[in-house]
Design an enzyme around this catalytic site. Sequence first.
Site, PDB file in Angstrom:
ATOM      1  N   CYS A  60      14.359  11.528  -7.172  1.00  0.00           N
ATOM      2  CA  CYS A  60      15.476  12.358  -7.635  1.00  0.00           C
ATOM      3  C   CYS A  60      15.282  12.693  -9.112  1.00  0.00           C
ATOM      4  O   CYS A  60      15.155  11.789  -9.938  1.00  0.00           O
ATOM      5  CB  CYS A  60      16.781  11.603  -7.423  1.00  0.00           C
ATOM      6  SG  CYS A  60      18.217  12.447  -8.095  1.00  0.00           S
ATOM      7  N   CYS A  62      17.418  14.041 -11.129  1.00  0.00           N
ATOM      8  CA  CYS A  62      18.697  14.166 -11.825  1.00  0.00           C
ATOM      9  C   CYS A  62      19.220  12.845 -12.374  1.00  0.00           C
ATOM     10  O   CYS A  62      20.375  12.761 -12.775  1.00  0.00           O
ATOM     11  CB  CYS A  62      19.723  14.793 -10.873  1.00  0.00           C
ATOM     12  SG  CYS A  62      19.196  16.396 -10.266  1.00  0.00           S
ATOM     13  N   CYS A  79      13.999  11.435  -2.495  1.00  0.00           N
ATOM     14  CA  CYS A  79      14.755  12.437  -1.745  1.00  0.00           C
ATOM     15  C   CYS A  79      14.300  12.501  -0.282  1.00  0.00           C
ATOM     16  O   CYS A  79      13.097  12.556  -0.030  1.00  0.00           O
ATOM     17  CB  CYS A  79      14.561  13.790  -2.409  1.00  0.00           C
ATOM     18  SG  CYS A  79      15.657  15.078  -1.773  1.00  0.00           S
ATOM     19  N   CYS A  81      17.770  10.659  -0.879  1.00  0.00           N
ATOM     20  CA  CYS A  81      18.105   9.315  -1.342  1.00  0.00           C
ATOM     21  C   CYS A  81      19.039   8.612  -0.341  1.00  0.00           C
ATOM     22  O   CYS A  81      19.582   9.237   0.566  1.00  0.00           O
ATOM     23  CB  CYS A  81      18.750   9.387  -2.722  1.00  0.00           C
ATOM     24  SG  CYS A  81      20.333  10.255  -2.745  1.00  0.00           S
ATOM     25  N   CYS A  90      25.109  14.075  -2.360  1.00  0.00           N
ATOM     26  CA  CYS A  90      23.936  14.503  -3.122  1.00  0.00           C
ATOM     27  C   CYS A  90      24.344  14.754  -4.569  1.00  0.00           C
ATOM     28  O   CYS A  90      24.969  15.762  -4.890  1.00  0.00           O
ATOM     29  CB  CYS A  90      23.326  15.762  -2.503  1.00  0.00           C
ATOM     30  SG  CYS A  90      21.818  16.309  -3.339  1.00  0.00           S
TER      31      CYS A  90
END
Length: 120
Positions: A60, A62, A79, A81, A90
């Site tokens: 991920c 982010c 991902c 996750c 998400c």
Amino acid sequence: MADPAASNPTPSSESLEVIRKFAETYAQRTGTFFCSDPGVTAVVLEGLARHKDELGGALCPCRHYEDKQAEVAQAFWNCPCVPMRERKECHCMLFLTEDNPFRCEKQTIALDEVKSLTAG
């Protein structure tokens, strides 16, 4: 949202295409949709592809990690996750449920669109 580009600011076209196809298939299979802002979708896909190139896994993009290699090995944030697989949550806004006000009707995005939206 995504990690700043470090040593490789642009993921390989091959990884970007693999991740794009994965995201489309996963969205269709789970009944989720991409974000109404295609730039969000493109940036997340680019970050996933960059991590695939750099780390060998679609970690991920982010989130902040102290040790990205350890996180890839653990696989919790790869991902899709665990929160996405278990609860359809998400954090990246890549896969949005039907009731999410930020979702669009699209479950596809063209590779050229991803590249144009992330060109900088």
